[in-house]
Design an enzyme around this catalytic site. Structure first.
Site, PDB file in Angstrom:
ATOM      1  N   GLU A   1       0.845  -1.197   0.000  1.00  0.00           N
ATOM      2  CA  GLU A   1       0.000   0.000   0.000  1.00  0.00           C
ATOM      3  C   GLU A   1       0.879   1.245   0.000  1.00  0.00           C
ATOM      4  OE1 GLU A   1      -3.264   2.061   3.066  1.00  0.00           O
ATOM      5  OE2 GLU A   1      -2.408   0.100   3.496  1.00  0.00           O
TER       6      GLU A   1
ATOM      7  N   ASP B   1       0.301   5.038   0.603  1.00  0.00           N
ATOM      8  CA  ASP B   1      -0.606   6.116   1.005  1.00  0.00           C
ATOM      9  C   ASP B   1      -0.030   7.453   0.557  1.00  0.00           C
ATOM     10  OD1 ASP B   1      -2.453   4.438   2.269  1.00  0.00           O
ATOM     11  OD2 ASP B   1      -1.291   4.416   4.115  1.00  0.00           O
TER      12      ASP B   1
ATOM     13  N   GLU C   1      -3.230  10.889   3.175  1.00  0.00           N
ATOM     14  CA  GLU C   1      -4.223  10.644   4.217  1.00  0.00           C
ATOM     15  C   GLU C   1      -4.308  11.936   5.002  1.00  0.00           C
ATOM     16  OE1 GLU C   1      -4.739   6.424   5.707  1.00  0.00           O
ATOM     17  OE2 GLU C   1      -2.580   6.719   5.793  1.00  0.00           O
TER      18      GLU C   1
ATOM     19  N   HIS D   1       3.775   1.646   2.805  1.00  0.00           N
ATOM     20  CA  HIS D   1       3.708   0.434   3.644  1.00  0.00           C
ATOM     21  C   HIS D   1       4.040  -0.749   2.740  1.00  0.00           C
ATOM     22  CE1 HIS D   1       0.977   2.136   6.920  1.00  0.00           C
ATOM     23  NE2 HIS D   1       0.646   2.950   5.925  1.00  0.00           N
TER      24      HIS D   1
END
Length: 456
Positions: A230, A232, A235, A246
């Site tokens: 993942e 990101d 956010e 991640h």
């Protein structure tokens, strides 16, 4: 996402087929245009669309209107086990605007937080489609990804997220033939939290060991989780923002159980790095960089540029740096610099930054042990899907993003303070009632060669 996402799943008063396909509501993907840019400074517009995640959809019997899932509980007569449930139940089409508060206009996507129709819907998650049955896959090494965001109507406790996950392009239909719905109905989600609230994983219902959430009337968790790499990119709410890679030890969407999932006390024993390596300007020591009236002023729209640089400046080299820029009111704003004792003045994400951050904050460095930026680059080699969502946090009230977290240690400890929101903020019952009209707008998505997607 930092905490285990407790995403909302609710039932409608219409009909459709679970991992089968229902026919009560026609599935029409809202259109959304994006642009692909080249080093020559030219950008070409692509007509694309978005699709709602299957977890939000009405799940009912294939031959009638009986709910297979109501509130946060399965009908055990229809769903005694995962395989039988997939045969008996169908996912239906979605009324994007009326039921879910999801609208598009040209290159802009608006996600409303709470929508009241026949039932109350809270939050949503959508994916960018390449065509009617495939997610658009992104390969962003030695590339940049740019979008505009308006978070002025997104208060403490909410998260307007834009990120990439290593889902199957077809939603898992090829690998799991019992999945008849596929990407057209938003199946196959995964992320590094290995979420257990996903109702169908690997073409089977996640009914085994299902437990209804104590705090969320629409969600629960099953024995299995759905894991994958993942990235990101964003956010954020009006008070804080984080960019966080991640990684996992596995490639592509993977169903986990037991220790693999890294739940609870086994957080650092699983196949994915749940903490990630985050760059939150506030957490990294600059508390006046992003927020209302600050350098990046969240009271109005701005542009977010993320560059994925490689060691040899080619699309085949190892991912070595993730760099962030902002553009607002015609001005390019360089990323903030780290101001933490014992750390250099980093302004981008590198393996060196991640290692220094983990040491300075006393955090477990599973990002490094699971492969770091090189592993993130491998996920982009395989292709990653674009996700956009708005959500609240039934696990820890989004304090990990915009407040002091954890709350049982002094806020003066390095890495604890993450934003100006109160530690009492972000409670889902509170934000759902007091901030029901909250929303986020993502627009003007562009991707392509480094330096090609924004005006310098």
């Amino acid at each position: 996402m930092f905490p285990a996402a407790t995403l909302l799943c609710f039932t409608l008063l219409a009909v459709v087929r679970g991992q089968q396909v229902g026919t009560v509501t026609a599935e029409n993907h809202p259109s959304l245009s994006v642009q692909q840019c080249t080093g020559s400074g030219s950008c070409s517009t692509q007509s694309r669309s978005i699709v709602l995640d299957s977890n939000w959809r009405w799940l009912h019997t294939t031959s009638g209107y009986t709910n297979c899932y109501t509130g946060n509980t399965w009908d055990t007569s229809l769903c005694p086990d995962g395989a039988t449930c997939a045969q008996n139940c169908a996912l239906d089409g979605a009324d994007y605007a009326g039921t879910y508060g999801i609208t598009t206009s040209g290159n802009a996507l608006t996600l409303k937080f709470v929508t009241q129709s026949q039932q109350k819907n809270i939050g949503s998650r959508v994916y960018l489609m390449a065509d009617q049955s495939h997610y658009q896959m992104f390969h962003l090494k030695n590339q940049e990804f740019t979008f505009d965001v308006d978070m002025s109507n997104l208060p403490c406790g909410l998260n307007g997220a834009l990120y990439f996950v290593e889902m199957d392009a077809d939603g898992g239909m090829t690998r799991f033939p019992t999945n008849k719905a596929g990407a057209k109905y938003g199946t196959g989600y995964c992320d590094t939290q290995c979420p257990h609230d996903i109702k169908f994983i690997n073409g089977e219902a996640n009914v085994e060991g299902w437990a209804a959430s104590a705090s969320d009337p629409n969600a629960g968790s099953g024995m299995f989780g759905s894991c994958c790499n993942e990235m990101d990119v964003w956010e954020a709410n009006s008070m804080a923002a984080a960019v966080t890679p991640h990684v996992c030890s596995v490639q592509s969407q993977t169903r986990c159980s037991g220790t693999q999932c890294g739940d609870g006390d086994e957080r650092y024993d699983g196949i994915c790095d749940k903490d990630g390596c985050d760059f939150n300007s506030f957490r990294m020591g600059d508390k006046t960089f992003l927020g209302p009236g600050m350098t990046v002023d969240t009271r109005s729209k701005f542009t977010v540029v993320t560059q994925f640089l490689t060691a040899d400046n080619t699309t085949t080299g190892s991912l070595s740096e993730i760099r962030r820029l902002y553009v607002q009111n015609g001005m390019v704003i360089q990323n903030s610099k780290v101001n933490i004792p014992g750390m250099a003045a980093y302004d981008s994400i590198t393996d060196e930054f991640c290692n220094a951050q983990k040491e300075a904050f006393g955090d477990t460095n599973t990002f490094e042990s699971l492969g770091g930026l090189k592993q993130m680059g491998t996920a982009f080699d395989n292709g990653m899907s674009l996700v956009m969502s708005v959500w609240d946090d039934h696990a820890v009230n989004m304090l990990w993003l915009d407040s002091d977290y954890p709350t049982d240690v002094p806020a003066t400890n390095p890495g604890v303070a993450r934003g100006n929101c109160a530690t009492t903020s972000g409670q889902p019952t509170q934000v759902e009632s007091q901030s029901a009209s909250a929303s986020v707008v993502f627009s003007n998505i562009k991707f392509g060669d480094i330096g090609s997607t924004f005006a310098h």
